[in-house]
Each structure stands twice: as structure tokens, then as C-alpha cells.
Design an enzyme around this catalytic site. Structure first.
Site, short mmCIF file in Angstrom:
data_model
loop_
_atom_site.label_atom_id
_atom_site.label_comp_id
_atom_site.label_asym_id
_atom_site.label_seq_id
_atom_site.Cartn_x
_atom_site.Cartn_y
_atom_site.Cartn_z
N SER A 296 -4.07 1.42 1.06
CA SER A 296 -3.16 1.91 0.03
C SER A 296 -3.60 1.42 -1.35
O SER A 296 -4.72 1.73 -1.77
CB SER A 296 -1.73 1.49 0.38
OG SER A 296 -0.79 2.17 -0.41
N ASP B 244 1.12 12.09 4.89
CA ASP B 244 1.13 11.12 3.79
C ASP B 244 0.86 11.87 2.50
O ASP B 244 -0.11 12.63 2.41
CB ASP B 244 0.04 10.08 4.05
CG ASP B 244 -0.03 8.97 3.01
OD1 ASP B 244 0.69 9.03 2.00
OD2 ASP B 244 -0.82 8.03 3.21
N HIS C 129 1.82 6.85 6.33
CA HIS C 129 1.39 5.75 5.46
C HIS C 129 1.87 4.42 6.04
O HIS C 129 2.98 4.30 6.54
CB HIS C 129 1.97 5.96 4.07
CG HIS C 129 1.30 5.12 3.03
ND1 HIS C 129 0.09 5.46 2.47
CD2 HIS C 129 1.66 3.94 2.46
CE1 HIS C 129 -0.26 4.55 1.59
NE2 HIS C 129 0.67 3.60 1.57
#
Length: 307
Positions: free
Chosen positions: A149, A243, A273
Site C-alpha cells: 500500500s 481494490d 486491499h
């Protein structure tokens, strides 16, 4: 979007368990509350480190880091944690780093970079770069850059910045990274209301990270803003299909390919995610984590495992 058909029962169980401590709309809470809730959620999923792994907390020229090792490692993995540049730290991804260490045999350096909103861009990048230089100089071995991320953003930013510098980068592995894609199209719209991360949350993290308007043409902020994608290290980009960030990975793959780079994209169907925390409870996540670990080990040995 009919997520009931795309997402399997194991993953729905993971989503529900996550929501028990880090519910939808957490970004509406105060910063301290967000961090407390995120830390609580990470503790809910934490597993014990493998017995062979040793750790020590160090200062990398002023940046707090955690050093993981088992035996006599020959390569160094830099790990940058996710959390929207706002939450997370050395403990949130501790077990992930320990398992990468055990599975690859490499040392892992987890970086506790400064967080927004107290520390605006480029603070997180500066800490990522400082720690990477420190690790290269201290251990005299090539680096494999890894992040999930927001941490994927930092790993890629370090890879871009390292070109022409003394720091040797052997490869990068970017896991559902945020890379600065167009939030008005593609997966940002298709998965605007995805479980675990929504488009509105992406916008929140994007806006809180910088002082004033987000930077333009600054690859230390958004690697997709770079004008030059040549001479980057061998790269694996892993996206979760459900996502809003999914297309950032595709677009980054396309830029590296167009520049003649060595790059592989794996888009994980049915995953969401943050799925690394589900690697012990969700089969799809377990398999993905195995692919990630195998690739990290291969890149450390200058092997491209996708031919």
C-alpha cells in the site's frame, strides 16, 4: 459491483473480523483514534514470529528500524509498511517481516518512517531513503525493496531515486501499492465502494499527506508522475482485484514495460486491499504471500522467476 460472487467465504470472514476493530469510516475518527484502532486490528491478526528469527530495534541515522535475521543472511530486504502514510509502524507488520525473513533467509529491515499529518511529504520518503542508504552501507549487500500500500509507494520511490546513486537495488516487490494513478477513472470508480478500502478513503489519505495541493511531477510523492522509467530494478507488482488501487499496478507495469524494464504484474482475483493479514486464514492470500516470498528470494539472487 457484486462482491458476493467475486469474494469467497474465507475472505468475507477476514473482512468481517477486520471490521470488528477497524470499521468502515475509520478515517472520520481523530488521528489518535485511527492509530489506536488500526493497531488493535493488527494485533487481532498477529501471529508469533518463527522461532529462528531474531530481532533488534536500531536507529538508521535517526530513523527507527527493526532488524530481523536468521543465521547469516547474505541480502537485505527493506520493508515499508502500509497504512495510508497515517497509521502503522514497527509492530503493525512485525509478523509479516519475520515470516519474510524466515522464508527467504534474508535480513529484513522494517522502517518506522514519520507519519502524516504531523509530518507532511517528503518526510516519509526522506526516512525511507535514509534508512535504505544506512542499510546498504551497514550490511554491504544489495537491497530488495518491498512494501504494501503506502509502503509500496515508498519502495518504488526509493527505487526511482536510487538510480545513479551508490545504493544497490536488486529488485522491488510492490504489494497493492498506491502509486499516484488517476482517481477519476478505472478501478477507482469500479471499486469506489470496495470492502477494506474505498475511493473516498484514498482521497482522504491523498489530501492529508501534503501541505497544500498535492505535488505534481514529483516521483518521490507518486512514482507514476516520473518522466523516466528506464534503469529500474526487476519488479513484481501485486494487485488485489477488488481494490480501487488496482489499476495503479497495471499502469506502473505498463510504464516499465514501455521503458524496456523487467516487470511482472500479478492481479489476485477475489482479494481485497490489506489481504496480507489474511495469509494464515485465506487460501488465496496464503498462496499470494508464498509467491511474494519466492520472488523476494529470487530477486536477491539476481534470478528472474517469471521467464
Amino acid at each position: 459491483m457484486d462482491y458476493e460472487k467475486q469474494i469467497d467465504a474465507e475472505t468475507w470472514d477476514f473482512i468481517r473480523k477486520t471490521g470488528e476493530s477497524y470499521a468502515d469510516g475509520a478515517v472520520a475518527l481523530s488521528i489518535d483514534e485511527q492509530r489506536d484502532n488500526y493497531d488493535a486490528m493488527c494485533r487481532d491478526f498477529h501471529v508469533a514470529r518463527p522461532a529462528i528469527v531474531q530481532t533488534e530495534d536500531l536507529s538508521a541515522n535517526g530513523v527507527p528500524v527493526r532488524h530481523y535475521w536468521a543465521g547469516d543472511p547474505t541480502r537485505t530486504v527493506m520493508y515499508f509498511h502500509g497504512g495510508g502514510f497515517v497509521v502503522g509502524g514497527l509492530d503493525s507488520h512485525d509478523d509479516i517481516c519475520a515470516e519474510i525473513c524466515a522464508q527467504t533467509g534474508y535480513r529484513v529491515i522494517a522502517v518506522d518512517y514519520r507519519l502524516a499529518p504531523e509530518h507532511k511529504h517528503p518526510a516519509s520518503f526522506e526516512d525511507a531513503w535514509t534508512a535504505s542508504q544506512w542499510a546498504f552501507e551497514r550490511f554491504s549487500s544489495g537491497l530488495v525493496l518491498v512494501g504494501d500500500s503506502a509502503g509500496g509507494n515508498l519502495a518504488a520511490s526509493v527505487a526511482h531515486h536510487a538510480r545513479g546513486q551508490q545504493t544497490s537495488v536488486l529488485g522491488q516487490v510492490l504489494i497493492y501499492p498506491v502509486l499516484g494513478g488517476d482517481m477519476t477513472t478505472g478501478s477507482y470508480i469500479e471499486h469506489a465502494q470496495a470492502p477494506m478500502l474505498t475511493r473516498d478513503e484514498c482521497l482522504y489519505y491523498h489530501q492529508i499527506r501534503s501541505a497544500g495541493p498535492p505535488p505534481q511531477n514529483d516521483p518521490t510523492y507518486a512514482p507514476l508522475q516520473d518522466s523516466d522509467f528506464t534503469d529500474l530494478p526487476p519488479t513484481l507488482v501485486v494487485s488485489a482485484d477488488c481494490d480501487p488501487l488496482r489499476d495503479d499496478s497495471r499502469d506502473y507495469r505498463d510504464q516499465l514495460q514501455a521503458a524496456g524494464g523487467q516487470v511482472q504484474l500479478i492481479n489476485e482475483p477475489g482479494l481485497v486491499h490489506g489481504y496480507l493479514r489474511a495469509r494464515h486464514s485465506v487460501g488465496r492470500a496464503r498462496n499470494s504471500f508464498e509467491r511474494i516470498s519466492v520472488t523476494i528470494e529470487a530477486l536477491g539472487q539476481n534470478i528472474w522467476p517469471f521467464d
